[in-house]
Design an enzyme around this catalytic site. Sequence first.
Site, PDB file in Angstrom:
ATOM      1  N   ARG A   1       6.050   3.253   5.993  1.00 43.21           N
ATOM      2  CA  ARG A   1       5.650   1.872   6.297  1.00 43.21           C
ATOM      3  C   ARG A   1       6.296   0.900   5.328  1.00 43.21           C
ATOM      4  NH1 ARG A   1      -0.300   1.921   5.399  1.00 43.21           N
ATOM      5  NH2 ARG A   1      -0.087  -0.331   5.662  1.00 43.21           N
TER       6      ARG A   1
ATOM      7  N   HIS B   1     -11.913  -0.100  -2.430  1.00 40.18           N
ATOM      8  CA  HIS B   1     -10.491  -0.202  -2.077  1.00 40.18           C
ATOM      9  C   HIS B   1     -10.126  -1.662  -1.844  1.00 40.18           C
ATOM     10  CE1 HIS B   1      -6.658   1.543  -0.726  1.00 40.18           C
ATOM     11  NE2 HIS B   1      -6.569   0.429  -0.037  1.00 40.18           N
TER      12      HIS B   1
ATOM     13  N   SER C   1      -4.915   4.069   7.302  1.00 39.03           N
ATOM     14  CA  SER C   1      -4.474   4.568   5.997  1.00 39.03           C
ATOM     15  C   SER C   1      -5.605   4.506   4.977  1.00 39.03           C
ATOM     16  CB  SER C   1      -3.276   3.754   5.506  1.00 39.03           C
ATOM     17  OG  SER C   1      -2.920   4.132   4.177  1.00 39.03           O
TER      18      SER C   1
ATOM     19  N   LYS D   1      -8.130   7.920   3.611  1.00 34.77           N
ATOM     20  CA  LYS D   1      -8.251   8.282   2.193  1.00 34.77           C
ATOM     21  C   LYS D   1      -9.707   8.226   1.744  1.00 34.77           C
ATOM     22  CE  LYS D   1      -4.974   5.453   0.534  1.00 34.77           C
ATOM     23  NZ  LYS D   1      -3.919   5.103   1.484  1.00 34.77           N
TER      24      LYS D   1
ATOM     25  N   ASP E   1      -1.039  10.740   5.627  1.00 35.26           N
ATOM     26  CA  ASP E   1      -1.029   9.356   5.156  1.00 35.26           C
ATOM     27  C   ASP E   1       0.038   9.142   4.095  1.00 35.26           C
ATOM     28  OD1 ASP E   1      -2.205   6.604   4.771  1.00 35.26           O
ATOM     29  OD2 ASP E   1      -2.503   7.435   2.762  1.00 35.26           O
TER      30      ASP E   1
END
Length: 373
Positions: free
Chosen positions: A246, A160, A261, A265, A239
């Site tokens: 956001r 990520h 967040s 995930k 989320d």
Amino acid sequence: MTDKNYEEFLEITGTSRNFVENINDFLLDHNCKREIKTAKSGFTVSYLFPNAKKTLATFVCRKTGIKIRIFPQRLNEYMDFLDILTKKRNGIKLTKQEIDFFITGVTNGIIPDYQISAFLMAIYFQSLDEEEIAHMTLAMANSGEILNLSSIPGFKVDKHSTGGVADTTTLILAPLVASVGIPVIKMSGRGLGFSGGTIDKLESIPNFNVEVSQQQALQWANQSNIVIMGQSKNLTPADRILYALRDVTATVESIPLIASSIMSKKIASGADGIVLDVKCGNGAFMKTLEDAQKLGKCMASMGRHIGKKVTVVISSMSQPLGNYIGNRLEVIEAIETLKGNIGGDLLAVSLTLGANMLLLSGKVSTEQQGKEL
């Protein structure tokens, strides 16, 4: 529902009219939805949670009189969130039960968007401590399904990035890592703030489908060792709602919100190991090295706490990572990089991240071996 129906309903409430109007005004003032059903025998007037199908109160008006049904537990739930919001606004630590209540309310639609937005802003200014972040992350991960990847042999890896400009590392490193036998199962997001999302880039390819079911993900992972999919409705639904809010409430840069967040995930997607690419610089959400290290440490600690192998790489985003900007152009650049036609920073960062994914899996013993492989 029409005003005419409501006025006709009031006309037959008789001596109870003031009471009925007071209840009606109170619930509508708190953003509840009013539904009126008419029949020959009278009216049924119901008041529902914002964005949900739970009823707070119902008037049943018949020829024999008027009855009211109130659901106090649901009404208390709706009103209690104001106390939680005030508590965080004042910088007071929240309990696990309070955080669970918030995430459940977000997921079920009990808490309206304007109160969620206020809560996000309270977190932005007052922050969350490590324990609060852990509670929020797990609550978000458990708000939906958790992918079970046990049917896929081997060590499964994920990656990520915290977001930047012209960053298409996923499209480069995922097939490279998969090609040497390490399964890559990645749930990617859309753009947030100024940063582009992997899903947005993939959707620039005509007819490319990012909506993948759990069954399809497992099938394709077993066939090709690689799956990149969007965030489905059943995976971390809390989320998905918070992520969108956001983006429009100027709370994108909050470290607790970023960490919860991302890690929710990653937990839900079920991988054994995670490489986190934390961007740092004037083109990133983390402008300073200190903030990038703080975010990386927070996420790594959270991942290891739940039994995941985590590596954090801090990379520069003081200039665009690639040479092209725009979803379709960035996809083309990723393809050309895989063909060996383009080098530079984009390839270098992709190889570094991919090598660390191989390190986590045990495929190689050094980062340099991973790059060479």
